[in-house]
Design a protein around this motif. Structure first.
Motif, PDB file in Angstrom:
ATOM      1  N   VAL A  39     -30.137 -31.369  48.129  1.00  0.00           N
ATOM      2  CA  VAL A  39     -29.714 -31.949  46.856  1.00  0.00           C
ATOM      3  C   VAL A  39     -30.651 -31.416  45.788  1.00  0.00           C
ATOM      4  O   VAL A  39     -31.856 -31.343  46.016  1.00  0.00           O
ATOM      5  N   GLY A  41     -31.979 -32.030  41.817  1.00  0.00           N
ATOM      6  CA  GLY A  41     -31.949 -32.850  40.613  1.00  0.00           C
ATOM      7  C   GLY A  41     -31.867 -31.884  39.442  1.00  0.00           C
ATOM      8  O   GLY A  41     -30.883 -31.163  39.280  1.00  0.00           O
ATOM      9  N   HIS A  44     -36.719 -29.075  38.602  1.00  0.00           N
ATOM     10  CA  HIS A  44     -38.034 -28.963  37.956  1.00  0.00           C
ATOM     11  C   HIS A  44     -39.179 -28.795  38.951  1.00  0.00           C
ATOM     12  O   HIS A  44     -40.341 -28.832  38.545  1.00  0.00           O
ATOM     13  N   SER A  45     -38.864 -28.658  40.235  1.00  0.00           N
ATOM     14  CA  SER A  45     -39.939 -28.428  41.200  1.00  0.00           C
ATOM     15  C   SER A  45     -40.256 -26.947  41.267  1.00  0.00           C
ATOM     16  O   SER A  45     -39.357 -26.108  41.208  1.00  0.00           O
ATOM     17  N   ASP A 102     -44.682 -36.206  31.917  1.00  0.00           N
ATOM     18  CA  ASP A 102     -44.690 -35.428  30.674  1.00  0.00           C
ATOM     19  C   ASP A 102     -43.317 -35.149  30.094  1.00  0.00           C
ATOM     20  O   ASP A 102     -43.196 -34.877  28.913  1.00  0.00           O
ATOM     21  N   ALA A 107     -33.977 -35.720  37.531  1.00  0.00           N
ATOM     22  CA  ALA A 107     -33.133 -36.795  38.062  1.00  0.00           C
ATOM     23  C   ALA A 107     -34.052 -37.887  38.606  1.00  0.00           C
ATOM     24  O   ALA A 107     -35.150 -37.594  39.092  1.00  0.00           O
ATOM     25  N   GLY A 110     -34.925 -37.100  42.094  1.00  0.00           N
ATOM     26  CA  GLY A 110     -35.812 -35.934  42.161  1.00  0.00           C
ATOM     27  C   GLY A 110     -37.246 -36.342  41.883  1.00  0.00           C
ATOM     28  O   GLY A 110     -38.181 -35.918  42.580  1.00  0.00           O
ATOM     29  N   THR A 114     -40.716 -36.682  45.043  1.00  0.00           N
ATOM     30  CA  THR A 114     -41.930 -35.843  45.083  1.00  0.00           C
ATOM     31  C   THR A 114     -43.178 -36.570  44.585  1.00  0.00           C
ATOM     32  O   THR A 114     -44.228 -35.948  44.434  1.00  0.00           O
ATOM     33  N   THR A 116     -43.612 -37.958  41.580  1.00  0.00           N
ATOM     34  CA  THR A 116     -43.863 -37.653  40.163  1.00  0.00           C
ATOM     35  C   THR A 116     -44.606 -38.826  39.510  1.00  0.00           C
ATOM     36  O   THR A 116     -44.296 -39.984  39.761  1.00  0.00           O
ATOM     37  N   HIS A 117     -45.571 -38.483  38.660  1.00  0.00           N
ATOM     38  CA  HIS A 117     -46.401 -39.538  38.062  1.00  0.00           C
ATOM     39  C   HIS A 117     -46.730 -39.228  36.612  1.00  0.00           C
ATOM     40  O   HIS A 117     -46.608 -38.080  36.160  1.00  0.00           O
ATOM     41  N   VAL A 167     -29.898 -39.622  48.379  1.00  0.00           N
ATOM     42  CA  VAL A 167     -30.097 -40.901  47.693  1.00  0.00           C
ATOM     43  C   VAL A 167     -29.001 -41.050  46.647  1.00  0.00           C
ATOM     44  O   VAL A 167     -28.788 -40.139  45.835  1.00  0.00           O
ATOM     45  N   ARG A 326     -55.318 -36.142  34.476  1.00  0.00           N
ATOM     46  CA  ARG A 326     -54.749 -37.500  34.393  1.00  0.00           C
ATOM     47  C   ARG A 326     -55.303 -38.386  35.502  1.00  0.00           C
ATOM     48  O   ARG A 326     -55.879 -37.881  36.462  1.00  0.00           O
ATOM     49  N   HIS A 375     -49.780 -31.875  44.853  1.00  0.00           N
ATOM     50  CA  HIS A 375     -48.496 -32.451  44.431  1.00  0.00           C
ATOM     51  C   HIS A 375     -47.437 -31.675  45.208  1.00  0.00           C
ATOM     52  O   HIS A 375     -47.425 -30.444  45.199  1.00  0.00           O
TER      53      HIS A 375
HETATM   54  C1  FAD Z   1     -41.876 -28.978  32.569  1.00  0.00           C
HETATM   55  C2  FAD Z   1     -42.235 -29.842  33.767  1.00  0.00           C
HETATM   56  C3  FAD Z   1     -42.995 -30.973  33.578  1.00  0.00           C
HETATM   57  C4  FAD Z   1     -43.333 -31.774  34.685  1.00  0.00           C
HETATM   58  N1  FAD Z   1     -44.106 -32.880  34.468  1.00  0.00           N
HETATM   59  C5  FAD Z   1     -44.516 -33.626  35.519  1.00  0.00           C
HETATM   60  C6  FAD Z   1     -45.347 -34.765  35.338  1.00  0.00           C
HETATM   61  O1  FAD Z   1     -45.707 -35.125  34.222  1.00  0.00           O
HETATM   62  N2  FAD Z   1     -45.747 -35.439  36.458  1.00  0.00           N
HETATM   63  C7  FAD Z   1     -45.401 -35.055  37.707  1.00  0.00           C
HETATM   64  O2  FAD Z   1     -45.827 -35.692  38.674  1.00  0.00           O
HETATM   65  N3  FAD Z   1     -44.571 -34.006  37.903  1.00  0.00           N
HETATM   66  C8  FAD Z   1     -44.123 -33.299  36.841  1.00  0.00           C
HETATM   67  N4  FAD Z   1     -43.287 -32.226  37.042  1.00  0.00           N
HETATM   68  C9  FAD Z   1     -42.742 -32.026  38.397  1.00  0.00           C
HETATM   69  C10 FAD Z   1     -41.392 -32.758  38.538  1.00  0.00           C
HETATM   70  O3  FAD Z   1     -41.472 -34.086  38.082  1.00  0.00           O
HETATM   71  C11 FAD Z   1     -40.987 -32.776  40.012  1.00  0.00           C
HETATM   72  O4  FAD Z   1     -40.818 -31.464  40.460  1.00  0.00           O
HETATM   73  C12 FAD Z   1     -39.680 -33.544  40.246  1.00  0.00           C
HETATM   74  O5  FAD Z   1     -39.458 -33.645  41.621  1.00  0.00           O
HETATM   75  C13 FAD Z   1     -38.519 -32.830  39.586  1.00  0.00           C
HETATM   76  O6  FAD Z   1     -37.363 -33.629  39.570  1.00  0.00           O
HETATM   77  P1  FAD Z   1     -35.953 -32.901  39.648  1.00  0.00           P
HETATM   78  O7  FAD Z   1     -34.903 -33.899  39.358  1.00  0.00           O
HETATM   79  O8  FAD Z   1     -35.993 -31.666  38.841  1.00  0.00           O
HETATM   80  O9  FAD Z   1     -35.933 -32.592  41.190  1.00  0.00           O
HETATM   81  P2  FAD Z   1     -35.686 -31.206  41.951  1.00  0.00           P
HETATM   82  O10 FAD Z   1     -36.838 -30.297  41.675  1.00  0.00           O
HETATM   83  O11 FAD Z   1     -34.340 -30.733  41.655  1.00  0.00           O
HETATM   84  O12 FAD Z   1     -35.793 -31.758  43.447  1.00  0.00           O
HETATM   85  C14 FAD Z   1     -36.994 -32.306  43.922  1.00  0.00           C
HETATM   86  C15 FAD Z   1     -36.770 -32.917  45.290  1.00  0.00           C
HETATM   87  O13 FAD Z   1     -35.936 -34.068  45.152  1.00  0.00           O
HETATM   88  C16 FAD Z   1     -34.884 -33.985  46.058  1.00  0.00           C
HETATM   89  N5  FAD Z   1     -33.732 -34.722  45.511  1.00  0.00           N
HETATM   90  C17 FAD Z   1     -33.239 -34.672  44.268  1.00  0.00           C
HETATM   91  N6  FAD Z   1     -32.200 -35.510  44.142  1.00  0.00           N
HETATM   92  C18 FAD Z   1     -32.042 -36.108  45.350  1.00  0.00           C
HETATM   93  C19 FAD Z   1     -31.140 -37.077  45.859  1.00  0.00           C
HETATM   94  N7  FAD Z   1     -30.190 -37.623  45.107  1.00  0.00           N
HETATM   95  N8  FAD Z   1     -31.251 -37.440  47.149  1.00  0.00           N
HETATM   96  C20 FAD Z   1     -32.215 -36.908  47.936  1.00  0.00           C
HETATM   97  N9  FAD Z   1     -33.087 -35.989  47.501  1.00  0.00           N
HETATM   98  C21 FAD Z   1     -33.012 -35.600  46.212  1.00  0.00           C
HETATM   99  C22 FAD Z   1     -34.624 -32.506  46.221  1.00  0.00           C
HETATM  100  O14 FAD Z   1     -33.925 -32.210  47.388  1.00  0.00           O
HETATM  101  C23 FAD Z   1     -36.044 -31.977  46.245  1.00  0.00           C
HETATM  102  O15 FAD Z   1     -36.601 -32.127  47.529  1.00  0.00           O
HETATM  103  C24 FAD Z   1     -42.905 -31.416  35.982  1.00  0.00           C
HETATM  104  C25 FAD Z   1     -42.150 -30.255  36.164  1.00  0.00           C
HETATM  105  C26 FAD Z   1     -41.809 -29.467  35.068  1.00  0.00           C
HETATM  106  C27 FAD Z   1     -41.003 -28.224  35.260  1.00  0.00           C
END
Ligand code: FAD
Length: 420
Positions: A39, A41, A44-45, A102, A107, A110, A114, A116-117, A167, A326, A375
């Motif tokens: 899946v 989101g 952004h990973s 930030d 999503a 997402g 991971t 995210t904080h 999820v 942070r 992370h």
């Molecule tokens: C510009 C930028 C700023 C950021 N700032 C921060 C920050 O301030 N703090 C921090 O901790 N991180 C930060 N990140 C990292 C980001 O928050 C994580 O990578 C987060 O997981 C991204 O969410 P996404 O929706 O893009 O997930 P994706 O990268 O698309 O997916 C992440 C994981 O979630 C899983 N997933 C997504 N949706 C589902 C679902 N419905 N069911 C099961 N699994 C699912 C995916 O399979 C994958 O394993 C940042 C990244 C970027 C590019």
């Protein structure tokens, strides 16, 4: 074949199909029929978490809405909604998320997947906000898990990298809607480091950014306030465009990077705004970068930052982006890098077109010397043996994964190496 790439463009995938189911039944059917599923989101990973040559699911159009609990302390929220859509909709219901990172395109699922904080002395990662999950498992069944219903699966799911199922919704903590006052100021790095504990005690959220070659830090505080919103600027700031141009210049002539960073820091102007939390938490991030981040025990945080920036200066290494520092509260989530107690989070960025792989790998060794754990979404090179050494509950997590996904439907190459 379709084409998919993550935000920074460092992960390029060719899934057999990208599907955007609109109903739970359609989603279940897709999961049952596919051999391999990931899946995505918002992509952004930085790690190849969403990479697959099978089915890639996008849940942004899935049916569902926010359901607020009668005590208004938690709410079920659709997993595929972006944090932007979710926090704006919560605001309309008189609610806010306790903390955010930030940016807000991620999503909800997402971000939860991971760890995210944001930042805050006593505030845990977003994964700590979730108390129940609705999941579609590998066999297509829809289940709800929490501390009472299949507690082992719930504990594993709290930070699961999308390995246990899809999820569809999560029940998360919410607070009565609040506004935030943001202040961004420049301060000598030495002063910020000396006073960081006091700053973190007197502001709900505090963090700083520092270029490796600069002696001034950009200090950002956010604090709840009840006051009129400040007017929104009539035209967008051109700071990002200038930053982009200077990064391009640094990429072409890395020898200029130290001077460019001093110029950029000197030119940074103070900022102040007040507005709804959902609007003030996120910042614009339009200049593409690659990122690694290590979470270290809080007492070692500033030392770890200093050790890495000293190494960059000593070796005159071309690192064009600032570091971010942070704090995050400790938790008890099996795969959370914060599960040993309060942590400090040190992020190292590199301008996306510039080389980062070797720099990050060397910096990892320094962070590891300071007791750091990466992370999960950001660049790291952990092996399975290192995961086991750093996470005593890793095998317990794998046991749940094998139980609910015996054929490894949700594994990809990167994740199989660590969690098969
Ligand atoms: C510009 C930028 C700023 C950021 N700032 C921060 C920050 O301030 N703090 C921090 O901790 N991180 C930060 N990140 C990292 C980001 O928050 C994580 O990578 C987060 O997981 C991204 O969410 P996404 O929706 O893009 O997930 P994706 O990268 O698309 O997916 C992440 C994981 O979630 C899983 N997933 C997504 N949706 C589902 C679902 N419905 N069911 C099961 N699994 C699912 C995916 O399979 C994958 O394993 C940042 C990244 C970027 C590019």
């Amino acid at each position: 074949m379709a084409a998919w790439s993550n935000w920074s463009a460092s992960v390029q995938a060719a899934p057999r199909k990208i599907a955007r189911p609109e109903t739970l039944q359609a989603l279940q059917r897709r999961v049952v029929e596919a051999d391999k599923v990931r899946v995505a989101g918002a992509g952004h990973s930085f790690m190849p978490l969403c990479e697959t040559d099978g089915l890639l699911l996008d849940l942004s159009a899935l049916e569902g809405d926010i359901e607020v609990a009668p005590d208004r302390k938690t709410a079920w929220a659709p997993a595929g909604w972006s944090l932007k859509r979710l926090t704006r909709a919560l605001w309309d219901l008189g609610l806010s998320l306790p903390n955010q990172g930030d940016v807000n395109p991620q999503a909800l699922a997402g971000a939860l997947a991971t760890g995210t904080h944001g930042t805050g002395r006593d505030l845990g990662s977003l994964s700590t906000f979730a108390h129940a999950y609705r999941l579609v498992l590998a066999d297509g069944s829809a289940v709800e898990v929490d501390r009472g219903r299949d507690p082992e699966l719930f504990e594993a799911q709290r930070l699961a990298l999308g390995l246990l199922g899809v999820v569809t919704a999560a029940r998360i903590d919410v607070l009565p809607a609040f506004k935030l006052e943001e202040r961004i100021v420049k301060r000598p790095l030495a002063e910020v480091m000396e006073t960081f504990d006091a700053l973190a005690a007197s502001h709900r959220h505090v963090e700083f950014f520092v270029f490796p070659y600069a002696d001034q830090a950009i200090l950002k505080t956010l604090h709840p306030i009840e006051a009129e919103d400040t007017p929104r600027p009539a035209k967008p700031s051109n700071e990002e465009a200038i930053f982009q141009a200077l990064c391009d210049l640094g990429a072409r002539a890395p020898v200029l990077i130290p001077s460019l960073q001093r110029i950029m820091t000197r030119a940074a102007s103070p900022q102040h705004r007040i507005g709804p939390a959902w609007r003030v938490f996120p910042s614009e991030r339009n200049v593409r970068f690659e990122e690694m981040e290590y979470e270290v025990p809080r007492a070692a945080g500033l030392e770890a930052l200093k050790a890495v920036t000293d190494w960059i200066r000593r070796r005159r290494l071309p690192v064009a982006f600032p570091f971010e520092f942070r704090w995050c509260a400790g938790d008890d989530i099996w795969l959370s890098p914060f599960n040993r107690g309060p942590g400090a989070s040190v992020s190292m960025h590199q301008y996306a077109p510039m080389p980062w792989r070797e720099l990050f790998a060397e910096a990892e060794a320094i962070f590891r010397d300071h007791g750091g754990r990466p992370h999960w979404a950001k660049r790291h090179t952990l092996s399975r043996a290192e995961v086991d050494a750093l996470y005593p509950a890793a095998e317990r997590f794998r046991a749940q994964r094998r139980r609910v996904d015996p054929s490894g439907k949700f594994l990809n190459g990167h994740l199989a190496a660590l969690f098969e």
